[in-house]
Write a protein that holds these residues in place. Sequence first.
Motif, PDB file in Angstrom:
ATOM      1  N   ARG A 207       0.819  -1.214   0.000  1.00 13.20           N
ATOM      2  CA  ARG A 207       0.000   0.000   0.000  1.00 13.20           C
ATOM      3  C   ARG A 207       0.851   1.263   0.000  1.00 13.20           C
ATOM      4  NH1 ARG A 207      -5.430  -0.753   3.671  1.00 13.20           N
ATOM      5  NH2 ARG A 207      -6.457  -2.244   2.280  1.00 13.20           N
ATOM      6  N   LEU A 208       1.957   1.238   0.720  1.00 13.36           N
ATOM      7  CA  LEU A 208       2.854   2.387   0.737  1.00 13.36           C
ATOM      8  C   LEU A 208       3.389   2.668  -0.663  1.00 13.36           C
ATOM      9  CD1 LEU A 208       4.562   4.551   2.156  1.00 13.36           C
ATOM     10  CD2 LEU A 208       6.269   2.773   2.626  1.00 13.36           C
ATOM     11  N   THR A 209       3.725   1.623  -1.399  1.00 10.13           N
ATOM     12  CA  THR A 209       4.224   1.793  -2.762  1.00 10.13           C
ATOM     13  C   THR A 209       3.170   2.444  -3.649  1.00 10.13           C
ATOM     14  OG1 THR A 209       5.577  -0.202  -2.484  1.00 10.13           O
ATOM     15  CG2 THR A 209       5.227   0.593  -4.727  1.00 10.13           C
ATOM     16  N   ILE A 210       1.918   2.014  -3.517  1.00 17.44           N
ATOM     17  CA  ILE A 210       0.835   2.608  -4.305  1.00 17.44           C
ATOM     18  C   ILE A 210       0.659   4.082  -3.940  1.00 17.44           C
ATOM     19  CG2 ILE A 210      -1.657   2.536  -4.735  1.00 17.44           C
ATOM     20  CD1 ILE A 210      -1.431  -0.528  -4.276  1.00 17.44           C
ATOM     21  N   LEU A 211       0.749   4.403  -2.666  1.00 19.62           N
ATOM     22  CA  LEU A 211       0.625   5.801  -2.226  1.00 19.62           C
ATOM     23  C   LEU A 211       1.736   6.659  -2.831  1.00 19.62           C
ATOM     24  CD1 LEU A 211      -0.293   5.395   1.570  1.00 19.62           C
ATOM     25  CD2 LEU A 211      -1.820   5.996  -0.321  1.00 19.62           C
ATOM     26  N   LEU A 212       2.946   6.123  -2.905  1.00 18.94           N
ATOM     27  CA  LEU A 212       4.061   6.882  -3.481  1.00 18.94           C
ATOM     28  C   LEU A 212       3.851   7.116  -4.977  1.00 18.94           C
ATOM     29  CD1 LEU A 212       7.131   5.237  -1.692  1.00 18.94           C
ATOM     30  CD2 LEU A 212       6.066   7.453  -1.203  1.00 18.94           C
ATOM     31  N   ILE A 213       3.292   6.133  -5.679  1.00 20.74           N
ATOM     32  CA  ILE A 213       3.000   6.302  -7.106  1.00 20.74           C
ATOM     33  C   ILE A 213       1.943   7.382  -7.303  1.00 20.74           C
ATOM     34  CG2 ILE A 213       2.117   5.167  -9.175  1.00 20.74           C
ATOM     35  CD1 ILE A 213       3.312   2.553  -8.134  1.00 20.74           C
ATOM     36  N   VAL A 214       0.923   7.373  -6.457  1.00 20.84           N
ATOM     37  CA  VAL A 214      -0.113   8.418  -6.522  1.00 20.84           C
ATOM     38  C   VAL A 214       0.500   9.793  -6.261  1.00 20.84           C
ATOM     39  CG1 VAL A 214      -2.191   9.311  -5.392  1.00 20.84           C
ATOM     40  CG2 VAL A 214      -2.017   6.875  -5.945  1.00 20.84           C
ATOM     41  N   PHE A 215       1.369   9.888  -5.263  1.00 17.02           N
ATOM     42  CA  PHE A 215       2.046  11.157  -4.930  1.00 17.02           C
ATOM     43  C   PHE A 215       2.857  11.654  -6.118  1.00 17.02           C
ATOM     44  CE2 PHE A 215       5.743  13.178  -2.469  1.00 17.02           C
ATOM     45  CZ  PHE A 215       5.126  14.425  -2.448  1.00 17.02           C
ATOM     46  N   ASN A 216       3.616  10.765  -6.752  1.00 14.09           N
ATOM     47  CA  ASN A 216       4.420  11.126  -7.915  1.00 14.09           C
ATOM     48  C   ASN A 216       3.544  11.582  -9.083  1.00 14.09           C
ATOM     49  OD1 ASN A 216       6.120   9.318 -10.471  1.00 14.09           O
ATOM     50  ND2 ASN A 216       6.761  11.286  -9.687  1.00 14.09           N
ATOM     51  N   SER A 217       2.458  10.839  -9.347  1.00 14.12           N
ATOM     52  CA  SER A 217       1.578  11.148 -10.479  1.00 14.12           C
ATOM     53  C   SER A 217       0.914  12.505 -10.323  1.00 14.12           C
ATOM     54  CB  SER A 217       0.517  10.056 -10.629  1.00 14.12           C
ATOM     55  OG  SER A 217       1.113   8.789 -10.798  1.00 14.12           O
ATOM     56  N   PHE A 218       0.376  12.767  -9.140  1.00 14.72           N
ATOM     57  CA  PHE A 218      -0.299  14.035  -8.920  1.00 14.72           C
ATOM     58  C   PHE A 218       0.696  15.186  -8.820  1.00 14.72           C
ATOM     59  CE2 PHE A 218      -3.998  11.488  -8.252  1.00 14.72           C
ATOM     60  CZ  PHE A 218      -5.071  12.321  -8.525  1.00 14.72           C
ATOM     61  N   SER A 219       1.884  14.928  -8.299  1.00 15.85           N
ATOM     62  CA  SER A 219       2.904  15.981  -8.247  1.00 15.85           C
ATOM     63  C   SER A 219       3.296  16.417  -9.656  1.00 15.85           C
ATOM     64  CB  SER A 219       4.142  15.487  -7.492  1.00 15.85           C
ATOM     65  OG  SER A 219       3.858  15.260  -6.136  1.00 15.85           O
ATOM     66  N   ASP A 220       3.448  15.457 -10.565  1.00 20.36           N
ATOM     67  CA  ASP A 220       3.773  15.791 -11.954  1.00 20.36           C
ATOM     68  C   ASP A 220       2.690  16.661 -12.583  1.00 20.36           C
ATOM     69  OD1 ASP A 220       6.215  14.513 -12.061  1.00 20.36           O
ATOM     70  OD2 ASP A 220       5.422  12.643 -12.873  1.00 20.36           O
ATOM     71  N   SER A 221       1.424  16.281 -12.353  1.00 20.03           N
ATOM     72  CA  SER A 221       0.331  17.030 -12.973  1.00 20.03           C
ATOM     73  C   SER A 221       0.198  18.427 -12.381  1.00 20.03           C
ATOM     74  CB  SER A 221      -0.988  16.257 -12.843  1.00 20.03           C
ATOM     75  OG  SER A 221      -1.332  16.058 -11.484  1.00 20.03           O
ATOM     76  N   VAL A 222       0.442  18.568 -11.077  1.00 19.03           N
ATOM     77  CA  VAL A 222       0.382  19.895 -10.446  1.00 19.03           C
ATOM     78  C   VAL A 222       1.544  20.760 -10.927  1.00 19.03           C
ATOM     79  CG1 VAL A 222       0.538  21.141  -8.255  1.00 19.03           C
ATOM     80  CG2 VAL A 222      -0.864  19.075  -8.405  1.00 19.03           C
ATOM     81  N   ALA A 223       2.731  20.187 -10.975  1.00 17.31           N
ATOM     82  CA  ALA A 223       3.910  20.943 -11.395  1.00 17.31           C
ATOM     83  C   ALA A 223       3.786  21.434 -12.836  1.00 17.31           C
ATOM     84  CB  ALA A 223       5.161  20.081 -11.236  1.00 17.31           C
ATOM     85  N   GLU A 224       3.123  20.661 -13.689  1.00 14.22           N
ATOM     86  CA  GLU A 224       2.964  21.045 -15.095  1.00 14.22           C
ATOM     87  C   GLU A 224       1.733  21.911 -15.337  1.00 14.22           C
ATOM     88  OE1 GLU A 224       4.963  20.508 -17.635  1.00 14.22           O
ATOM     89  OE2 GLU A 224       6.448  19.458 -16.415  1.00 14.22           O
ATOM     90  N   GLY A 225       0.965  22.197 -14.281  1.00 20.66           N
ATOM     91  CA  GLY A 225      -0.209  23.061 -14.432  1.00 20.66           C
ATOM     92  C   GLY A 225      -1.401  22.395 -15.075  1.00 20.66           C
ATOM     93  N   ILE A 226      -1.407  21.042 -15.105  1.00 19.52           N
ATOM     94  CA  ILE A 226      -2.504  20.318 -15.757  1.00 19.52           C
ATOM     95  C   ILE A 226      -3.838  20.586 -15.067  1.00 19.52           C
ATOM     96  CG2 ILE A 226      -3.369  18.015 -16.348  1.00 19.52           C
ATOM     97  CD1 ILE A 226      -1.025  18.904 -18.033  1.00 19.52           C
ATOM     98  N   TRP A 227      -3.793  20.821 -13.761  1.00 19.26           N
ATOM     99  CA  TRP A 227      -5.031  21.014 -13.011  1.00 19.26           C
ATOM    100  C   TRP A 227      -5.553  22.445 -13.088  1.00 19.26           C
ATOM    101  CZ3 TRP A 227      -7.772  17.042 -11.041  1.00 19.26           C
ATOM    102  CH2 TRP A 227      -7.109  15.827 -10.904  1.00 19.26           C
ATOM    103  N   ASP A 228      -4.761  23.350 -13.622  1.00 17.19           N
ATOM    104  CA  ASP A 228      -5.195  24.749 -13.712  1.00 17.19           C
ATOM    105  C   ASP A 228      -6.466  24.845 -14.549  1.00 17.19           C
ATOM    106  OD1 ASP A 228      -2.946  25.300 -12.293  1.00 17.19           O
ATOM    107  OD2 ASP A 228      -1.811  26.155 -13.962  1.00 17.19           O
ATOM    108  N   GLY A 229      -7.468  25.458 -13.994  1.00 14.46           N
ATOM    109  CA  GLY A 229      -8.716  25.662 -14.716  1.00 14.46           C
ATOM    110  C   GLY A 229      -9.672  24.485 -14.684  1.00 14.46           C
ATOM    111  N   GLN A 230      -9.309  23.405 -14.017  1.00 13.65           N
ATOM    112  CA  GLN A 230     -10.217  22.251 -13.959  1.00 13.65           C
ATOM    113  C   GLN A 230     -11.429  22.564 -13.087  1.00 13.65           C
ATOM    114  OE1 GLN A 230     -10.012  19.705 -15.871  1.00 13.65           O
ATOM    115  NE2 GLN A 230      -7.946  20.007 -16.671  1.00 13.65           N
ATOM    116  N   GLY A 231     -11.192  23.080 -11.882  1.00 14.54           N
ATOM    117  CA  GLY A 231     -12.276  23.548 -11.031  1.00 14.54           C
ATOM    118  C   GLY A 231     -13.231  22.467 -10.573  1.00 14.54           C
ATOM    119  N   GLY A 232     -14.377  22.938 -10.056  1.00 20.16           N
ATOM    120  CA  GLY A 232     -15.372  22.026  -9.494  1.00 20.16           C
ATOM    121  C   GLY A 232     -16.058  21.174 -10.533  1.00 20.16           C
TER     122      GLY A 232
END
Length: 325
Positions: A207-232
């Motif tokens: 489970r810890l390994t899966i959590l780290l993969i999720v952390f890496n995946s979402f960090s990449d998307s946040v750093a690249e601005g993919i979530w900008d403008g997605q909103g509610g």
Amino acid sequence: MFKLLARIGIDGFLLGLVSMVGLAWVLPDFGKSGGHLYMDSITVYGVALVFLLYGLTLPPERMKAGLMNWRLHLVVQSSTFVLFPALAWGAALALDGRIGSELMLGFFFLAALPSTISSSVAMTSIARGNVAGAIFNATLSSLLGVVLTPLWVNWYLSSSGASLDLGRVLLKIVLLVLLPIVLGQVLRPWVRGWIERNVSWLKSLDRLTILLIVFNSFSDSVAEGIWDGQGGGFVAQAVGGAALLFAFVFLLLRLVCKALGFNREDAIAGVFCGTKKSLATGVPMAKIMFGASPALGLIIAPTILYHLIQLIAAGIIARQWQDEV
């Protein structure tokens, strides 16, 4: 408080998933690929570790008990690898671009995933269903998904005008999924006693390994601005789509099991195994198929939300059915 959360299916792992997503929003430079913690390198080896542990902890003898119940197997596997992808593809055609391409890909990826073993068997056991049938079908689904999931995703992308380097993906699946599973099965007879004594610790490592993969995946998307403008709107579409998908398949499978004359135990196993999708398989496989794509966080979002919904809904239903006996 924690007992109440556990009763409706919310455990430390689910809280950890939410925490990893929040942490990625606050500290994306730590979790992104090539960032301060080099999470991309950690998670590549983590994928192999997840499937090695799967191979080590998979008892092949437990598959034999449910082998002959072919009608149950047909219902579960058809739901997992035919019904779900058909529904996702139909939704993509009906919505015709009204949902973002990454989110729609995420829903199709979710639909192509295998069933989950642990919660399918656990919910079937709680509701006093056919546990042997649940073990067989959930395990068979996981093994079939190693091949069928990337083939379905490749078909979807090709039909949408995109592409997936299927040869590269299949090579990675052989090296990071099949080979670790086989190695785990080969080693299992020699380390079986140690595994049984440390199963709780191994599950936590998985489970810890899966959590780290999720952390890496979402960090990449946040750093690249993919979530900008997605909103509610994005959140509402993702949550609503995941909830609707679960409810529709659940109700349809109940009708199918009734029409086929399944006894109570088989119907319970069919419904729980046929509606589940595996986050434990999905997150590592998404990492293999989509690599360090900045959109990976968007793509796995429906899988994470569906995992939350299926655990809560199935947990409540299983306990209601338990009380009916």
